[in-house]
Design an enzyme around this catalytic site. Structure first.
Site: not given
Ligand SMILES: NC(=O)c1ccc[n+]([C@@H]2O[C@H](COP(=O)([O-])OP(=O)(O)OC[C@H]3O[C@@H](n4cnc5c(N)ncnc54)[C@H](OP(=O)(O)O)[C@@H]3O)[C@@H](O)[C@H]2O)c1
Length: 279
Positions: A63, A209-210
């Protein structure tokens, strides 16, 4: 006052965390490459997460690359016993922002040393193999993590993006504390992996998760959200926490408001009917 009210889970049977964590991937620059526009703000999101009772933070060397881990090492006291940091190794980045699996054992050992330096923590609490590499025997990569654990460089080993078969093969080599796979209320292809984690009593860390901010149309979620005076995103997190006792959701955000909303979701108790309605 918002606080993390999620139940606790013992990672590897010893590192106790609240089940609602934080994903630090979104703190970097665009396309998860480079620095964010405002590093001070990224630091404040991390600090605020801990103030709100988040004690489990997920990141990866890829990242940024390196940027998310560096920001965590700068903003937080990563050696605190009551804060668990999970990172991952095994993916390379390029200037096109591709994600390239690289599971060579020597590379993984080198990557772990770099993560340790950026995170300012030794040993690393939870070190996860980011994704199986088709060009490296999976067992070879896992053996490298097992050796790092034996040498005291990492406390616990996790795997990510694995099938049940790969999880079982990894477990034949070393104790696996967690699995991190894509999973949310609208995307449940890996239900069998979650069930395996439940059977083994190990943590399941659902990434996206979102739904990366887009969960699509989920039947009934709007009505349930209204009933709880919450947003559909908060209901998606409450569903993950209520659906299984081993889930450790790590919602990612660069926004202080969204961070507070996500932590507040830990206080939402969905009824059995609501959980079933969304399942
Ligand atoms: N192991 C793997 O291959 C892998 C792959 C992907 C991700 N990950 C891990 O999973 C974590 C979570 O994934 P992610 O961040 O990609 O996806 P996510 O948590 O599903 O969604 C994040 C997105 O949702 C928005 N968001 C967050 N909270 C919100 C809310 N309360 N209301 C409306 N929108 C909201 C954020 O935008 P804003 O910034 O505008 O809030 C961001 O664009 C990552 O940080 C990483 O640590 C792991």
């Amino acid at each position: 006052m918002v606080t993390n009210e999620s139940e606790t889970f013992d990672i590897g049977g010893e590192l106790t965390v609240h089940r609602l964590g934080f994903g630090a991937m979104r703190l970097t620059g665009e396309d998860i490459i480079g620095e964010p526009d405002d590093e001070a703000h990224a630091h404040s999101v991390l600090e605020r997460a801990v103030e709100l009772g988040v004690d489990f933070i997920d990141t990866a060397d890829s990242y940024g690359p390196g940027v998310s881990e560096r920001l965590i090492g700068e903003a937080l006291d990563t050696e605190r016993e009551d804060l668990v940091i999970a990172t991952k190794g095994g993916l390379l980045r390029n200037t096109d922002a591709d994600w390239l699996a690289h599971g060579d054992p020597d590379y993984l050992r080198n990557a772990q040393l770099c993560s340790r330096d950026r995170l300012r923590m030794d040993p690393i609490d939870l070190y996860q193999h980011h994704r199986p590499d088709p060009d490296t025997p999976f067992e070879d990569s896992i053996h490298a993590l097992a050796e790092m654990k034996d040498e005291g460089l990492i406390r616990h080993v996790g795997v990510s993006n694995v099938s049940v078969d790969q999880l079982d093969r990894a477990r034949d080599i070393v104790d696996i504390a967690t699995v991190q796979n894509q999973y949310n209320v609208a995307h449940r292809d890996d239900e069998d992996v979650l069930e395996a984690c439940e059977n083994y009593g190990i943590g399941f860390i659902p990434w996206f998760p979102l739904g990366a901010g887009d969960l699509g149309d989920i039947d009934g979620i709007g009505e349930i959200a209204q009933r709880h005076d919450a947003t559909p995103y908060q209901i998606a997190l409450a569903w993950l926490l209520g659906h299984s006792d081993v889930t450790l959701p790590i919602p990612g955000t660069s926004s202080l408001d969204h961070l507070e909303q996500n932590v507040a979701a830990s206080a939402i108790d969905l009824t059995a009917e609501e959980l079933a309605q969304l399942s």
